[in-house]
Write a protein that holds these residues in place. Structure first.
Motif, PDB file in Angstrom:
ATOM      1  N   HIS A 111       0.813  -1.223   0.000  1.00  0.00           N
ATOM      2  CA  HIS A 111       0.000   0.000   0.000  1.00  0.00           C
ATOM      3  C   HIS A 111       0.853   1.282   0.000  1.00  0.00           C
ATOM      4  O   HIS A 111       0.526   2.260  -0.687  1.00  0.00           O
ATOM      5  CB  HIS A 111      -0.922  -0.033   1.224  1.00  0.00           C
ATOM      6  CG  HIS A 111      -1.871   1.107   1.305  1.00  0.00           C
ATOM      7  ND1 HIS A 111      -3.028   1.171   0.566  1.00  0.00           N
ATOM      8  CD2 HIS A 111      -1.837   2.246   2.041  1.00  0.00           C
ATOM      9  CE1 HIS A 111      -3.667   2.295   0.846  1.00  0.00           C
ATOM     10  NE2 HIS A 111      -2.957   2.968   1.737  1.00  0.00           N
ATOM     11  N   HIS A 115       0.975   4.508  -2.564  1.00  0.00           N
ATOM     12  CA  HIS A 115       0.878   5.964  -2.328  1.00  0.00           C
ATOM     13  C   HIS A 115       1.978   6.706  -3.078  1.00  0.00           C
ATOM     14  O   HIS A 115       1.746   7.787  -3.627  1.00  0.00           O
ATOM     15  CB  HIS A 115       0.961   6.276  -0.836  1.00  0.00           C
ATOM     16  CG  HIS A 115      -0.378   6.219  -0.146  1.00  0.00           C
ATOM     17  ND1 HIS A 115      -1.439   7.010  -0.541  1.00  0.00           N
ATOM     18  CD2 HIS A 115      -0.820   5.480   0.900  1.00  0.00           C
ATOM     19  CE1 HIS A 115      -2.481   6.753   0.234  1.00  0.00           C
ATOM     20  NE2 HIS A 115      -2.150   5.827   1.111  1.00  0.00           N
ATOM     21  N   SER A 136       0.235   9.667   5.573  1.00  0.00           N
ATOM     22  CA  SER A 136      -1.120   9.127   5.463  1.00  0.00           C
ATOM     23  C   SER A 136      -1.745   8.983   6.841  1.00  0.00           C
ATOM     24  O   SER A 136      -1.207   9.457   7.833  1.00  0.00           O
ATOM     25  CB  SER A 136      -1.085   7.787   4.725  1.00  0.00           C
ATOM     26  OG  SER A 136      -0.596   6.779   5.568  1.00  0.00           O
ATOM     27  N   ASP A 301      -6.631   7.044  -0.483  1.00  0.00           N
ATOM     28  CA  ASP A 301      -6.581   5.676  -1.016  1.00  0.00           C
ATOM     29  C   ASP A 301      -7.411   5.547  -2.290  1.00  0.00           C
ATOM     30  O   ASP A 301      -8.551   6.030  -2.355  1.00  0.00           O
ATOM     31  CB  ASP A 301      -7.107   4.688   0.032  1.00  0.00           C
ATOM     32  CG  ASP A 301      -6.195   4.632   1.247  1.00  0.00           C
ATOM     33  OD1 ASP A 301      -5.058   5.134   1.162  1.00  0.00           O
ATOM     34  OD2 ASP A 301      -6.629   4.087   2.274  1.00  0.00           O
TER      35      ASP A 301
HETATM   36 ZN    ZN Z   1      -3.455   4.889   2.336  1.00  0.00          ZN
END
Ligand code: ZN
Ligand code: KG4
Length: 332
Positions: A111, A115, A136, A301
């Protein structure tokens, strides 16, 4: 090469079709914010259930908007780690099933790498090596991107993430979860020098952050004022808190520039903050280094960022098999 990408690590279900890592053909995002707002944070079980309901219609919509059939898809990228385990497993199981039944290769994506890849989608000329500030709700890290799939973590937060700090202070100001975006607007109307909150940095480590103290400082100050019968301005608190966060980010970025970095990227949900963007852009301009900003709409996201990173993982030969599993915690 077309990649179907799936993201379900937290409270947004995202499905996208991305071409050659850089071109978004579709990017469907369904946010669960309203479902979780009444609980003051993400309820993992509810998040998993909502992902399950959303994932099939979103995949259909993403393919349709991209004008693509499954037979046009060259690989399926999916967020495998880190995140809420039940939420991750919804996207991962779906992607594995789709890959197994169609024979389309599966690519597991980290993840945080996603980003960073969101930066490629808005900046055609952004290529490694560069240094990324990943800000984040779950992470705050300074990461050297040596190559598309090769990373060195230079620093991170010792406690809360930047987004978590925004959300916690927002809660003190009676703003619904997640409060980052509303804090941004509130801060624009306040005086950033009204309160002198501490800056969330670790003095002994040039690239590390510590956000838990600033949240406590805000809460203590407001309690003290309440006990003395002193009214507070929500705008001034938001502006002063934001100023402290911005000071910390500028301090850490100055250290990164002093260490020789000349290409920087801001990414992650908090990178959408207008004050953060303006201050860091100003700093980089004055130091003659190039700052790449992730487009605001791709900071949170989404599936497209997973599709972009999935492309580079595919090129690097990082193809997963049916044994791919989710992990709640993971390094980049
Ligand atoms: Zn995220
Ligand atoms: O990257 P992200 O979408 O999810 C994680 O991977 O965690 O980040 C979500 C975080 C939340 O804490 C949210 O409040 C924060 O990003 N956020 C903002 C802004 N927009 C979103 N924080 C400050 N200013 C904003 N404009």
């Amino acid at each position: 090469m077309k990649i179907l990408a799936i993201e379900s690590s937290c409270d947004e279900t995202g499905v996208a079709v991305v071409e050659d890592g850089r071109k978004i053909l579709s990017n469907e995002v369904l946010s669960q914010i309203e479902i979780h707002a009444r609980y003051g944070g993400v309820v993992p079980e509810i998040a998993s259930r909502a992902h399950t309901e959303a994932i099939t219609p979103l995949t259909r919509a993403a393919l349709e908007k991209a004008g693509a059939a499954l037979s046009d898809i060259d690989a399926i990228a999916v967020t495998a780690k880190p995140g809420l385990i039940g939420a991750l497993l919804v996207g991962l199981s779906f992607a594995k099933g789709l890959s197994y039944s169609t024979g389309i290769p599966l690519v597991g994506v980290n993840h945080m790498r996603g980003h960073i890849a969101a930066g490629y989608l808005g900046n055609r000329d952004l290529e490694p090596p560069f240094t990324a500030f990943v800000l984040s709700g779950g992470h705050t890290s300074v990461i050297r991107v040596n190559d598309y799939t090769d990373f060195t973590v230079l620093g991170c937060t010792r406690d809360d993430a930047a987004g978590e700090a925004f959300d916690k202070v927002a809660r003190v100001l009676s703003i619904d979860y997640p409060g980052g975006r509303e804090m941004d607007a509130l801060a624009s109307k306040g005086d950033p020098s009204a309160y002198d909150f501490p800056s969330p940095i670790v003095r002994t480590s040039p690239f590390d952050f510590s956000f838990s103290g600033i949240k406590t400082a805000v809460i203590n100050r407001l309690h003290n004022d309440a006990q003395k019968g002193v009214a507070f301005s929500r705008e001034d608190v938001a502006a002063s808190f934001t100023a402290s966060v911005v000071r910390a980010l500028c301090d850490r970025m100055t250290n990164v520039i002093d260490s020789g970095a000349d290409k920087l990227l801001l990414c992650g949900g908090v990178a959408a903050n207008t004050h953060v963007r303006a201050a860091l852009a100003g700093l980089c301009e004055s130091r003659g280094v190039r700052l790449y900003l992730t487009p605001s709409e791709l900071c949170g996201d989404n599936g497209a960022m997973i599709g972009s990173q999935g492309y580079y993982e595919y090129l690097a030969g990082n193809i997963s098999d049916i044994s791919l599993n989710s992990e709640a915690q993971s390094e980049i």
